[in-house]
Enzyme design. Sequence first.
Site, PDB file in Angstrom:
ATOM      1  N   TYR A 128      -2.010  -0.167  10.373  1.00 37.29           N
ATOM      2  CA  TYR A 128      -2.140  -0.754   9.030  1.00 37.29           C
ATOM      3  C   TYR A 128      -0.941  -0.375   8.165  1.00 37.29           C
ATOM      4  O   TYR A 128      -0.340  -1.229   7.510  1.00 37.29           O
ATOM      5  CB  TYR A 128      -3.430  -0.266   8.391  1.00 37.29           C
ATOM      6  CG  TYR A 128      -3.554  -0.535   6.910  1.00 37.29           C
ATOM      7  CD1 TYR A 128      -3.925  -1.795   6.441  1.00 37.29           C
ATOM      8  CD2 TYR A 128      -3.317   0.472   5.970  1.00 37.29           C
ATOM      9  CE1 TYR A 128      -4.051  -2.042   5.084  1.00 37.29           C
ATOM     10  CE2 TYR A 128      -3.437   0.239   4.618  1.00 37.29           C
ATOM     11  CZ  TYR A 128      -3.806  -1.020   4.175  1.00 37.29           C
ATOM     12  OH  TYR A 128      -3.928  -1.259   2.827  1.00 37.29           O
ATOM     13  N   SER A 179       0.853  -1.201   0.000  1.00 39.89           N
ATOM     14  CA  SER A 179       0.000   0.000   0.000  1.00 39.89           C
ATOM     15  C   SER A 179       0.876   1.233   0.000  1.00 39.89           C
ATOM     16  O   SER A 179       1.961   1.237   0.616  1.00 39.89           O
ATOM     17  CB  SER A 179      -0.912   0.023   1.232  1.00 39.89           C
ATOM     18  OG  SER A 179      -1.579   1.278   1.341  1.00 39.89           O
TER      19      SER A 179
END
Length: 259
Positions: free
Chosen positions: A151, A137
Amino acid sequence: MSLNLALQGKRVLVTGGTKGVGRAVVDLFIELGADVITTARVHSADMPSCLFVAADLATVDGCEAVVDAVGSHWGNVDIIVHVVGGSSSHGGGFAVLGEEAWRRELDLNLFPAVRLDRALIPAMLEQRHGVIIHVTSIQSQLPLPDATTAYAAAKAALSTYSKSLSKEISPKGVRVVRVSPGWVETEASVALAERLAQQAGTDIDGGKAIIMDSIGGIPIGRPSTPAEVASLIAFLASPLAASITGAEYVIDGGTVPTT
């Protein structure tokens, strides 16, 4: 002229394959003639023709169930696409992230890849070919401090793990590549945009604008689609990308600034 990715008959494991990017990857590989096993916690009624394994990959038992299914049906895989992941932490910054929140993010975004790779790579090395794609990501570079610190840290750990793995096994015939999406317009992101729009008293486009502003803008003016991310993954998994390993490919519409 169509581009032949030569993926016919390849044995492909896709994690998180019932929604969003994972579902787009499953659909595209099947369209390209690959044999697919996919996994998620809950089966989707409209899944295409492929083997589905119901498993919670945030657990050791769930990962073992997938490995057992691969072994019993194929013996081994040619391509692994690690898509499963996500964030469930509440807003509030670092102070609200307790032990359980940190463990949950690592269990979902790092350990499934580590566990499945550890179990399936040895057979790939024996056959001296294979491709592993880790979906990371851009938040590993651009975390959102209010809600995605854990995250983002887990995805950064996945990226570092992937790079190290590539250096170890690429000389033995197994390529390892990372794909780093920005904001992708999945079912979950659309639902988020709708919630933000309702809170702000605007429409869905206004909700999307709120998300884009929160990540610093998207120069192309829209999020990526799951199909676009899947197309990049299919190319990187194909023999056309045979000299690509150890690299991370960002697909974010230009969100990450470069210098």
